[in-house]
Design a protein around this motif. Sequence first.
Motif, PDB file in Angstrom:
ATOM      1  N   ARG A 149       0.836  -1.209   0.000  1.00  9.60           N
ATOM      2  CA  ARG A 149       0.000   0.000   0.000  1.00  9.60           C
ATOM      3  C   ARG A 149       0.865   1.250   0.000  1.00  9.60           C
ATOM      4  O   ARG A 149       2.007   1.229   0.466  1.00  9.60           O
ATOM      5  CB  ARG A 149      -0.865   0.023   1.259  1.00  9.60           C
ATOM      6  N   GLN A 150       0.277   2.329  -0.487  1.00  7.71           N
ATOM      7  CA  GLN A 150       0.980   3.607  -0.485  1.00  7.71           C
ATOM      8  C   GLN A 150       0.973   4.248   0.902  1.00  7.71           C
ATOM      9  O   GLN A 150       1.971   4.776   1.362  1.00  7.71           O
ATOM     10  CB  GLN A 150       0.324   4.552  -1.499  1.00  7.71           C
ATOM     11  N   HIS A 151      -0.183   4.210   1.553  1.00  7.83           N
ATOM     12  CA  HIS A 151      -0.340   5.047   2.746  1.00  7.83           C
ATOM     13  C   HIS A 151      -0.234   4.282   4.067  1.00  7.83           C
ATOM     14  O   HIS A 151      -0.412   4.869   5.121  1.00  7.83           O
ATOM     15  CB  HIS A 151      -1.666   5.813   2.676  1.00  7.83           C
ATOM     16  N   GLN A 152       0.010   3.006   3.998  1.00  6.63           N
ATOM     17  CA  GLN A 152       0.230   2.268   5.247  1.00  6.63           C
ATOM     18  C   GLN A 152       1.179   1.103   5.026  1.00  6.63           C
ATOM     19  O   GLN A 152       1.342   0.625   3.906  1.00  6.63           O
ATOM     20  CB  GLN A 152      -1.098   1.768   5.818  1.00  6.63           C
ATOM     21  N   ARG A 153       1.760   0.653   6.139  1.00  9.95           N
ATOM     22  CA  ARG A 153       2.683  -0.473   6.084  1.00  9.95           C
ATOM     23  C   ARG A 153       1.922  -1.760   5.769  1.00  9.95           C
ATOM     24  O   ARG A 153       0.792  -1.931   6.200  1.00  9.95           O
ATOM     25  CB  ARG A 153       3.345  -0.588   7.456  1.00  9.95           C
ATOM     26  N   GLY A 154       2.568  -2.644   5.026  1.00 11.03           N
ATOM     27  CA  GLY A 154       1.946  -3.936   4.714  1.00 11.03           C
ATOM     28  C   GLY A 154       2.218  -4.971   5.797  1.00 11.03           C
ATOM     29  O   GLY A 154       2.845  -4.676   6.818  1.00 11.03           O
ATOM     30  N   THR A 155       1.750  -6.187   5.535  1.00  9.55           N
ATOM     31  CA  THR A 155       1.947  -7.308   6.453  1.00  9.55           C
ATOM     32  C   THR A 155       3.440  -7.613   6.594  1.00  9.55           C
ATOM     33  O   THR A 155       4.204  -7.434   5.650  1.00  9.55           O
ATOM     34  CB  THR A 155       1.292  -8.569   5.824  1.00  9.55           C
ATOM     35  N   ILE A 156       3.838  -8.107   7.767  1.00  6.53           N
ATOM     36  CA  ILE A 156       5.223  -8.573   7.944  1.00  6.53           C
ATOM     37  C   ILE A 156       5.274 -10.038   7.512  1.00  6.53           C
ATOM     38  O   ILE A 156       4.507 -10.859   8.009  1.00  6.53           O
ATOM     39  CB  ILE A 156       5.667  -8.431   9.426  1.00  6.53           C
ATOM     40  N   HIS A 157       6.124 -10.351   6.561  1.00  6.52           N
ATOM     41  CA  HIS A 157       6.244 -11.718   6.048  1.00  6.52           C
ATOM     42  C   HIS A 157       7.471 -12.383   6.662  1.00  6.52           C
ATOM     43  O   HIS A 157       8.561 -11.842   6.580  1.00  6.52           O
ATOM     44  CB  HIS A 157       6.366 -11.715   4.526  1.00  6.52           C
ATOM     45  N   VAL A 158       7.265 -13.538   7.255  1.00  8.96           N
ATOM     46  CA  VAL A 158       8.379 -14.239   7.909  1.00  8.96           C
ATOM     47  C   VAL A 158       8.751 -15.458   7.077  1.00  8.96           C
ATOM     48  O   VAL A 158       7.901 -16.306   6.812  1.00  8.96           O
ATOM     49  CB  VAL A 158       7.982 -14.665   9.342  1.00  8.96           C
ATOM     50  N   LEU A 159      10.018 -15.525   6.697  1.00  9.85           N
ATOM     51  CA  LEU A 159      10.465 -16.679   5.893  1.00  9.85           C
ATOM     52  C   LEU A 159      11.085 -17.742   6.794  1.00  9.85           C
ATOM     53  O   LEU A 159      11.704 -17.418   7.795  1.00  9.85           O
ATOM     54  CB  LEU A 159      11.503 -16.233   4.872  1.00  9.85           C
TER      55      LEU A 159
END
Length: 287
Positions: free
Chosen positions: A277-287
């Motif tokens: 997204r432009q205006h907010q942080r996205g999900t944190i992806h854990v590998l």
Amino acid sequence: VLGSGSKGNATLVTTPHLHLLIDAGLPPDELERRMDGTGASWKSLDAILLTHTHSDHVRKKCLAYCAANDVQFICHKRHAHSLSGRYLTKVEEAGLLRTYVEDEVIELKPAAATPKGAYAHTPLRIRPVALPHDADPTFGFHIDVHLKPSEEHPQSDERRLRLAYVADCGTANDALMKTLSDVDLLALEFNHDEEMELNSGRPDFLIERVLSDEGHLSNAQAAEVLSHVLKHNGNGGPKFLIQLHLSEECNTERLAYSAAQDVVKATSAQTKIFSSRQHQRGTIHVL
Ligand SMILES: [Zn+2]
Ligand SMILES: [Zn+2]
């Protein structure tokens, strides 16, 4: 992804020992807000890695923050040339400016004082890959993370993780697609829907720029890249696809998602698709 789109880009990559920001195209205090809760902050960042010098990818004020917070600024020599001025001078004077060369691996090492924990200190290996885009030069990055058990914790699993970041790319050639084909996480530009772009009522020069081979990847072009990656990835496809740089005027999350989903569905891959997204942080992806 802390933010992605024509109004500002920044993506955080963290390992047990390193905090790396790809691009710094948001105001420094906004970046600090969006890092809140990720474990990273201006104080903890090791480096900022620059793709290109368009103003949605680098804010000069962030250079001053690099100098004040002991954060390396890693860019191409020609980026340094076009960013030259008092802020970059501060970075340079603090010994924090580092330049890279196309296709040459950049090793980013954890600071010696960083506690080791379960894993030994190993450098991030980052390969800059040239992308066709109208801010010459522009790069995507292939990042190799090798986690080895530390002496204190020999039972930890040894792990090798690869990710790639490709945004602001006019067209994808075979060499680029080959580079991306071994990744566990692919962050890839899905900029516009071609139909929406053509009917956007934007000035002709702008439409031509976006659609040109030095502009941005459309949903259809990005889907083709994804299709190639899925075909050649020996691990059953990347675990995550993060769609980057969606145009607010000429794309929708639904269109971008379905372009990618159609490709994933046609294979046995289990790739999970996320939009940035432009205006907010996205999900944190854990590998
Ligand atoms: Zn951009
Ligand atoms: Zn750009």
